[in-house]
Design a protein around this motif. Sequence first.
Motif, PDB file in Angstrom:
ATOM      1  N   GLU A   1      -2.477   8.587   1.778  1.00  0.00           N
ATOM      2  CA  GLU A   1      -3.059   9.007   0.693  1.00  0.00           C
ATOM      3  C   GLU A   1      -2.734   9.831  -1.112  1.00  0.00           C
ATOM      4  O   GLU A   1      -1.968   8.757  -1.928  1.00  0.00           O
TER       5      GLU A   1
ATOM      6  N   ASN B   1      -1.495   3.623  -7.353  1.00  0.00           N
ATOM      7  CA  ASN B   1      -2.863   2.726  -6.688  1.00  0.00           C
ATOM      8  C   ASN B   1      -3.818   2.391  -7.950  1.00  0.00           C
ATOM      9  O   ASN B   1      -4.097   0.909  -7.194  1.00  0.00           O
ATOM     10  N   GLU B   2      -3.407   2.196  -9.069  1.00  0.00           N
ATOM     11  CA  GLU B   2      -3.657   0.874 -10.321  1.00  0.00           C
ATOM     12  C   GLU B   2      -2.763   0.020  -9.821  1.00  0.00           C
ATOM     13  O   GLU B   2      -3.277  -1.016 -10.162  1.00  0.00           O
TER      14      GLU B   2
ATOM     15  N   PRO C   1       0.956  -1.280   0.220  1.00  0.00           N
ATOM     16  CA  PRO C   1      -0.209  -0.125  -0.038  1.00  0.00           C
ATOM     17  C   PRO C   1       0.615   0.864  -0.350  1.00  0.00           C
ATOM     18  O   PRO C   1       2.007   1.318   0.932  1.00  0.00           O
ATOM     19  N   MET C   2       0.076   2.176  -0.400  1.00  0.00           N
ATOM     20  CA  MET C   2       0.980   3.424  -1.384  1.00  0.00           C
ATOM     21  C   MET C   2       1.720   4.094   0.622  1.00  0.00           C
ATOM     22  O   MET C   2       2.676   4.417   0.707  1.00  0.00           O
TER      23      MET C   2
ATOM     24  N   ARG D   1       5.771   8.677  -1.500  1.00  0.00           N
ATOM     25  CA  ARG D   1       4.542   8.462  -1.222  1.00  0.00           C
ATOM     26  C   ARG D   1       4.388   8.185   0.541  1.00  0.00           C
ATOM     27  O   ARG D   1       4.461   7.867   1.935  1.00  0.00           O
TER      28      ARG D   1
ATOM     29  N   SER E   1       0.077   9.743  -8.376  1.00  0.00           N
ATOM     30  CA  SER E   1      -1.271   8.833  -7.558  1.00  0.00           C
ATOM     31  C   SER E   1      -2.008   8.204  -8.149  1.00  0.00           C
ATOM     32  O   SER E   1      -2.182   6.328  -7.419  1.00  0.00           O
TER      33      SER E   1
END
Length: 371
Positions: free
Chosen positions: A203, A292-293, A47-48, A200, A288
């Motif tokens: 969010e 996220n993708e 996760p970021m 990073r 971002s």
Amino acid sequence: WGASGRVAAMAAVWGRTALGVGGLLIGHCGSRSAVIGRLARGGVRVPMGAFSTQHKRPPSSLLLAACCRGCTAEAAVTAVGPKPPLVPPPQRRQCGEDAFFLHENKKFLSFGVADGLGQWKNFGVDPSAFPWELMRTCVEEANAEDPSSKMLLTRAYDRLLRERNVKAGSSCVCVARVSKEDGNAFVTSLGDCAYMIMRRGTEEPEMVYHSEEQHHSFNHPFQLALREKGCAADNEGDELFSSGELPFDSPADGQDVMVKLHCGDLIVMGSDGLFDNLTSGEVTHEVSAYFNENGVAATKHESALWERQCILSQLAERLLHSAYLHSKDTNYHSPFSMRWNRRLAVTHGSERRWHGGKEDDIAVVVAEAYC
């Protein structure tokens, strides 16, 4: 860095990316859809937000990708990894008057972009010759022991002046040099080539640094230059120089920054064609959305790094494609139009207002730190 050996020094024509933009690929990534599928199934996805707390140690190295597209070119050129360090000459015409280089040795990762001055066409000079020669001399000088990006640019410019393989020209330039030992990134920018360093967050990526452009006056950026006696500029007058449009700047006039990179940090570097058509917020949004993708590969496996580097090239393409579309959009409130209208409309009235993006050549280099 083992992944570099997987990036073959070759050029191949590839079909269409996820963005629908055809072009030339420098380096070998095989099937891009297969690469993404393998990472999604077998790569480690972090996760970021995890990077802001778990990966504050210095990175092992950088993954590199770059692309460029001239404003009149039918397609883009994409480079994956530092081999070869320069786009082969037959493909350079696709980059317009922009240029870039990628280089790696045992101690440093070095990369940069340069943007040639188009007005040289008026004097019978190829505006792309100087920036590509400057990138070539950067590659030639990149094996030096000094970690300073300022010294790299100084040596490269001195070599260009000494060898004089081009008759005349000028360009803005941005050069970065990252130490593999401690993750220190040294960056020198001169003119309106710029860069952003992002970290990073939980969010959205956090802005670590955004360079400032250097202009002698509006739309007259700092540049390195070369002019030999006997070139068309001498024969047709010196208005390009005497008018103040092309002052003689030096690497010493460039802005220098040193940032200690963390694992997962991202550097986006580009010519003014990128940052005149994308705001910093839009660049951050693209970064971002992309990560996220696709998730983030947190692994040292050579195959995963090779795959990650191929996927990183799609981020470079994504940024370039967004800037390219904006440059053609007459309704887009571009950063260039906002600067133009803010600085000139007050003096010249509404008839001089700029509407839309700014059509220009675009070069993008993206570097991702990994552990």
